[in-house]
Design an enzyme around this catalytic site. Structure first.
Site, short mmCIF file in Angstrom:
data_model
loop_
_atom_site.label_atom_id
_atom_site.label_comp_id
_atom_site.label_asym_id
_atom_site.label_seq_id
_atom_site.Cartn_x
_atom_site.Cartn_y
_atom_site.Cartn_z
N GLU A 86 -7.26 -28.52 27.85
CA GLU A 86 -8.19 -27.40 27.72
C GLU A 86 -7.46 -26.05 27.74
O GLU A 86 -7.84 -25.12 27.03
CB GLU A 86 -9.24 -27.45 28.84
CG GLU A 86 -10.26 -28.56 28.68
CD GLU A 86 -9.76 -29.94 29.13
OE1 GLU A 86 -8.64 -30.03 29.66
OE2 GLU A 86 -10.50 -30.92 28.93
N LYS A 146 -7.65 -51.56 25.89
CA LYS A 146 -8.94 -51.05 26.34
C LYS A 146 -10.02 -52.05 25.90
O LYS A 146 -10.04 -52.46 24.75
CB LYS A 146 -9.18 -49.68 25.69
CG LYS A 146 -10.11 -48.78 26.47
CD LYS A 146 -9.95 -47.32 26.09
CE LYS A 146 -10.93 -46.48 26.89
NZ LYS A 146 -10.67 -45.06 26.81
N ARG A 166 -10.99 -25.86 33.46
CA ARG A 166 -9.54 -26.09 33.38
C ARG A 166 -8.84 -25.00 32.56
O ARG A 166 -7.68 -24.69 32.80
CB ARG A 166 -9.31 -27.48 32.76
CG ARG A 166 -7.89 -27.96 32.69
CD ARG A 166 -7.20 -28.08 34.02
NE ARG A 166 -7.73 -29.06 34.93
CZ ARG A 166 -7.55 -30.38 34.86
NH1 ARG A 166 -6.82 -30.90 33.90
NH2 ARG A 166 -8.07 -31.18 35.75
C1 LIG Z 1 -9.99 -32.16 32.16
C2 LIG Z 1 -10.79 -33.24 31.47
N1 LIG Z 1 -11.05 -33.14 30.15
C3 LIG Z 1 -11.78 -34.09 29.53
C4 LIG Z 1 -12.23 -35.18 30.21
C5 LIG Z 1 -13.11 -36.21 29.54
N2 LIG Z 1 -12.50 -37.54 29.57
C6 LIG Z 1 -12.87 -38.48 30.45
S1 LIG Z 1 -12.02 -39.88 30.30
C7 LIG Z 1 -11.15 -39.29 29.00
C8 LIG Z 1 -10.14 -40.14 28.33
C9 LIG Z 1 -9.16 -40.65 29.29
O1 LIG Z 1 -8.21 -41.43 28.60
P1 LIG Z 1 -7.05 -42.10 29.41
O2 LIG Z 1 -6.54 -41.16 30.45
O3 LIG Z 1 -6.06 -42.61 28.44
O4 LIG Z 1 -7.76 -43.30 30.17
P2 LIG Z 1 -8.47 -44.58 29.52
O5 LIG Z 1 -9.94 -44.31 29.48
O6 LIG Z 1 -7.92 -44.81 28.14
O7 LIG Z 1 -8.14 -45.69 30.45
C10 LIG Z 1 -11.54 -37.98 28.71
C11 LIG Z 1 -11.01 -37.17 27.60
C12 LIG Z 1 -11.93 -35.24 31.59
N3 LIG Z 1 -12.36 -36.25 32.36
N4 LIG Z 1 -11.22 -34.27 32.18
#
Ligand SMILES: Cc1ncc(C[n+]2csc(CCOP(=O)(O)OP(=O)(O)O)c2C)c(N)n1
Length: 649
Positions: free
Chosen positions: A373, A285, A401
């Site tokens: 969630e 990242k 969710r």
């Molecule tokens: C249902 C839901 N809960 C929380 C979030 C908030 N959120 C957005 S991006 C993220 C992290 C995503 O991590 P990952 O899937 O590993 O992708 P990366 O950013 O590391 O590439 C979160 C928790 C969301 N988008 N959707």
């Protein structure tokens, strides 16, 4: 002779096909530079995008995503995809009013097949696309088109991702899951799946050693046959991803997601397997930009110009305001000092929900469940019925969710869970997927739920204490993005207690009555002041405080005294606070001249600021004052008449 591959000259992703790895690598360098330059200006999801540059270029060079389909999970990592699909020149408008969305958006490009923002669903959606494309033909390899889902390791840990994967495997769908494993969610990824993926990472060296040993052993006859006996055991112990293999998913990995040749090769090979393949790529990242790679949490979403200049100078005369999130974070720590039963729960958003301080102060009472969630809410229910006081902090949009768990594991059990619902309202740059406009509507039907919204920092703390003290039922407290007034109106000592169903009168006046909720109380008071100063109109303003239960004594009294009544809320008009008041009126034979102010029945697009969105919805003080002036002046003759109850026919 083909012309050099330049980002600014790309006409379509087709330009990537037939290019050498070296040419594509140079393009990656350009994309990365553009990301750093542009996203530091506009703000947005920097770290995640820097990590998927090679993967995105490889995907678009192997597939034709006008025939095949590419689904981004969450889609906050879609910037390189946007740059390659005709949107590079509009990047200065990212997340601005009328500009590019920060996520995939179906209205923006035929290459965006899911308007996304919520995590975990890409595999399911892509499964649906693959089902629908069965027998269609015309994919990049001539057979049925491929559906490709690009999922982060945290999104992959959401339960629904697993639901999608097991379904797709059983149906042998033409689906490729590209797992982008950077070990980070917004904070570090949590949970046993993250541990498993990290075991796969570290087993890579071991696995290579095993393969070499295996080859050597097979060249010695007796040793080789003995080794066969242990083959299955060794395979389970050492072959990465065997859990997925057992489910019928072809697992390939772990692979270097920054090696373009590896990425391309893996994707090409996956298209030769006629069923579901999981390609496990390891990425970093923030790759290529030190400030982002060194602090992935901070660089997940950056403010405009974060790494270059400090934020705009504060107006020294203005009272300092803390964000609602910070107010909550400090209040819940203070409360937990006095009340050992308080536990705090977040679904992968420790800092976003203001719980980072709590996590540090009370690590054993803090629970980051990951992007889960449903689990977080159900677990809160279990904790509550066993005597704890869980405070479950989830953004309004993501609590959707966990809806069924709010119903069954919480409301139906009368479990005293406190939901701390942040981002309840308009959210500015994130757009329609992130608007917190529906929580009142979706929580209001559940019997026994208490729904409330504080108008300022003083009341957030008091409401939280009251909610935790109530052992008989669940509460949801909501507040929006942005800064909270510290103390709006009377000081804490002279305010009414936070007893469910008790509103608070803030101003008196004969010309009409305003019932406002939460952060909108401030706008309502300001609008009332404008009308008093400029129009000699005097309004009675109430902070309703509770959407459920409503203050029925107050309503009965107000409806008897006022002809003009307005409700103000930062929520969808459908099903919200104004709806609750209108229902009460209908049920009690009251027929005021009722004016409901909230967000209309449409999805709200992203905008540079939340303030713009408030104004567009008519929820800023000036718009409210204008609306009430028109209504009151237009109806000035009958302004003080008693309410008319329609006669029976
Ligand atoms: C249902 C839901 N809960 C929380 C979030 C908030 N959120 C957005 S991006 C993220 C992290 C995503 O991590 P990952 O899937 O590993 O992708 P990366 O950013 O590391 O590439 C979160 C928790 C969301 N988008 N959707």
């Amino acid at each position: 002779v083909t012309s050099p591959l330049r980002l600014a000259d790309l006409r379509s992703p087709a330009d990537l096909r037939g290019r050498s790895v070296e040419e594509l690598e140079e393009l990656c360098v350009e994309i990365r530079a553009a990301l750093v330059e542009k996203v530091c200006q506009t703000g947005g999801h920097l770290g995640s995008n820097l990590g998927v540059v090679e993967l995105t270029v490889a995907l678009h060079s192997v597939f034709d995503f006008l025939q095949d389909r590419l689904v981004f999970d969450v889609s906050h990592q879609c910037y390189p995809h946007k740059m390659l699909t005709g949107r590079y020149h509009r990047f200065a408008t990212l997340r601005r009013t009328g500009g590019l969305s920060g996520f995939c958006h179906r209205d923006e490009s035929p290459y965006d097949v899911l308007t996304a923002g919520h995590a975990g669903t890409a595999i399911s959606y892509a499964s649906g696309l693959a089902e629908a494309m069965r027998g269609r033909g015309g994919g990049s390899d001539g057979a049925d088109p491929w559906a490709v889902a690009l999922v982060g390791d945290a999104g992959f840990g959401a339960g629904v991702a697993f639901e999608g994967l097991t379904y797709a495997a059983e149906r042998d769908l033409r689906l490729i899951v590209v797992l982008n494993d950077n070990e980070w969610s917004i904070a570090r990824s949590v949970g046993a799946l993250a541990r498993y993926l990290s075991r796969i990472r570290s087993s890579r060296t071991l696995h290579k050693a095993y393969e070499r040993l295996n080859e050597m052993a097979h060249s010695i006859p007796w040793v080789g046959s003995r080794l066969e006996e242990f083959g299955e055991v060794m395979r389970r112990a050492l072959i990465p991803g065997h859990v997925f293999e057992e489910l019928g998913v072809n697992y390939v990995g772990p692979l270097d997601g920054h090696d373009l040749a590896v990425c391309r090769d893996a994707l090409e090979r996956a298209t030769r397997i006629d069923s579901v393949t999981l390609l496990h790529f390891l990425t970093e990242k923030g790759r290529g930009y030190a400030p982002a790679a060194e602090d992935p949490e901070r660089a997940h979403g950056v403010q405009p110009r974060l790494f270059e200049v400090p934020g705009p100078a504060e107006d020294d005369a203005a009272p300092v305001r803390r964000s609602w999130t910070v107010v909550f974070g400090e209040a819940v720590v203070a409360l937990a000092e006095d009340e050992p039963r308080v536990h705090a729960i977040t679904a992968a958003m420790p800092s976003g929900t203001g719980l980072a301080g709590f996590a540090e102060r009370f690590p054993e009472r803090f629970h980051d469940t990951g992007i889960t969630e449903q689990h977080a809410v159900a677990m809160a229910g279990g904790m509550a019925v066993e005597g704890l006081a869980p405070v479950c902090a989830i953004y309004s949009t993501f609590l959707q969710r966990g809806y069924d768990q709010v119903f069954q594991e919480v409301a139906l059990q009368r479990a005293p869970v406190v939901f701390a619902v942040d981002r309840a309202g308009l959210v500015g740059q994130d757009g329609p997927t992130h608007m917190g406009l529906y929580d009142l509507a979706y929580l209001r039907p559940f019997p026994g739920m208490v729904l409330a919204a504080p108008r300022d920092a003083v009341d957030l703390e008091r409401a939280l204490r009251a909610a935790v003290a109530d052992r008989g039922r669940p509460w949801a407290l909501r507040w929006p993005r942005g800064k909270a007034p510290e103390c709006l109106g009377p000081s804490a000592g002279v305010r009414p207690e936070w007893i469910p169903g008790r509103a608070e009168r803030l101003t008196e006046g004969p010309d009409g009555c305003i019932l406002a909720i939460g952060a909108q109380v401030e706008a309502a008071l300001e609008a009332a002041r404008i009308l008093r100063d400029e129009d000699d109109l005097y309004l009675e303003v109430w902070d309703a405080r509770f959407v459920k239960p409503l203050d029925e004594d107050m309503l009965a009294e107000v409806m008897a005294r006022h002809r003009f009544v307005a409700t103000v809320e930062e929520h969808a008009l459908v099903g919200g606070f104004g709806s609750a008041v209108a229902e009460w009126c209908a049920d009690h034979g009251a027929a005021p001249d009722l004016s409901r102010h909230g967000v209309g029945d449409h999805f709200v697009p992203h905008a540079t600021t939340r303030e713009e969105q408030l104004a567009a919805a008519g929820l800023d003080a000036l718009s409210l004052a204008r609306a009430w002036r028109t209504r009151l002046r237009g109806a000035s003759e009958g302004a003080l008449d008693p309410p008319v109850t329609p006669a029976r026919p």
